[in-house]
Design an enzyme around this catalytic site. Structure first.
Site, mmCIF file in Angstrom:
data_model
loop_
_atom_site.group_PDB
_atom_site.id
_atom_site.type_symbol
_atom_site.label_atom_id
_atom_site.label_comp_id
_atom_site.label_asym_id
_atom_site.label_seq_id
_atom_site.Cartn_x
_atom_site.Cartn_y
_atom_site.Cartn_z
ATOM 1 N N HIS A 8 -26.466 -14.652 28.187
ATOM 2 C CA HIS A 8 -25.871 -15.988 28.346
ATOM 3 C C HIS A 8 -24.613 -16.117 27.489
ATOM 4 C CE1 HIS A 8 -27.148 -17.249 24.348
ATOM 5 N NE2 HIS A 8 -28.322 -16.663 24.607
ATOM 6 N N GLU A 83 -35.988 -15.607 25.658
ATOM 7 C CA GLU A 83 -35.731 -14.934 24.384
ATOM 8 C C GLU A 83 -37.013 -14.860 23.565
ATOM 9 O OE1 GLU A 83 -34.546 -12.728 22.672
ATOM 10 O OE2 GLU A 83 -32.518 -13.397 22.200
#
Length: 177
Positions: A8, A83
């Site tokens: 990202h 994550e």
């Protein structure tokens, strides 16, 4: 299966140097621009992508939407691509956490709320298996997070994720399985 793995774009939380974990994360203007440039590189690659599969966390989904707008691809959210879960340490400054809990390069937390190295590696393997089941002969874009992406590579290459160089924001790496 061919994966174009994209981290990202930069977030406000990256700029504050905190353990984001499962926090949503907010892309900065620079982060949005990083992802737009990544989308251009993907468009110029001359590859026919089937779709984008993204972590369901906001910072990854926002990045996936920027790529999808440029490439006109559908997005499938996938919780497994999140994550590392830092548990009760989520939101802690990286410097403070490193000083207190990182010993010889390994995170050692005094409680069991944070995901261990072994657990994230196992989750990365599960994510790769699920992707292979659904996209066995396809080329897809996977939008995820830095440490999780490293664990995907580590699982595939059968090495420690520390052996995989860190991802910069909006970096693209190719993984063929």
């Amino acid at each position: 299966m061919t994966l174009y793995i994209v981290r990202h774009g930069q977030t406000e939380e990256n700029m504050q140097a905190i353990l984001q974990g499962h926090l949503p994360g907010n892309l900065t203007e620079q982060g949005k621009e990083q992802v737009r440039k990544a989308a251009e590189r993907l468009a110029e690659a001359g590859v026919e992508f089937k779709c984008i599969v993204s972590s369901d966390l906001k910072r990854a989904m926002d990045s996936a939407h920027i790529i999808a707008m440029r490439l006109h691809l559908p997005i499938t959210p996938m919780k497994e691509l999140r994550e590392r879960d830092w548990g009760i340490y989520t939101g802690m400054a990286v410097a403070e956490a490193t000083e207190k809990y990182k010993i010889d390069g390994i995170w050692r937390f005094p409680d069991s709320s944070a995901e261990t190295d072994k657990e994230i590696l196992q989750r990365a393997g599960n994510a790769l298996r699920h992707l292979a089941e659904k996209y066995a002969t396809d080329t897809i874009i996977v939008v995820t997070h830095g440490q999780f992406a490293r664990n995907m590579f580590a699982h595939h290459l059968k090495c420690d994720y520390h052996d995989i160089p860190s991802f910069t924001n909006a970096e693209i790496r190719l993984l063929t399985i």
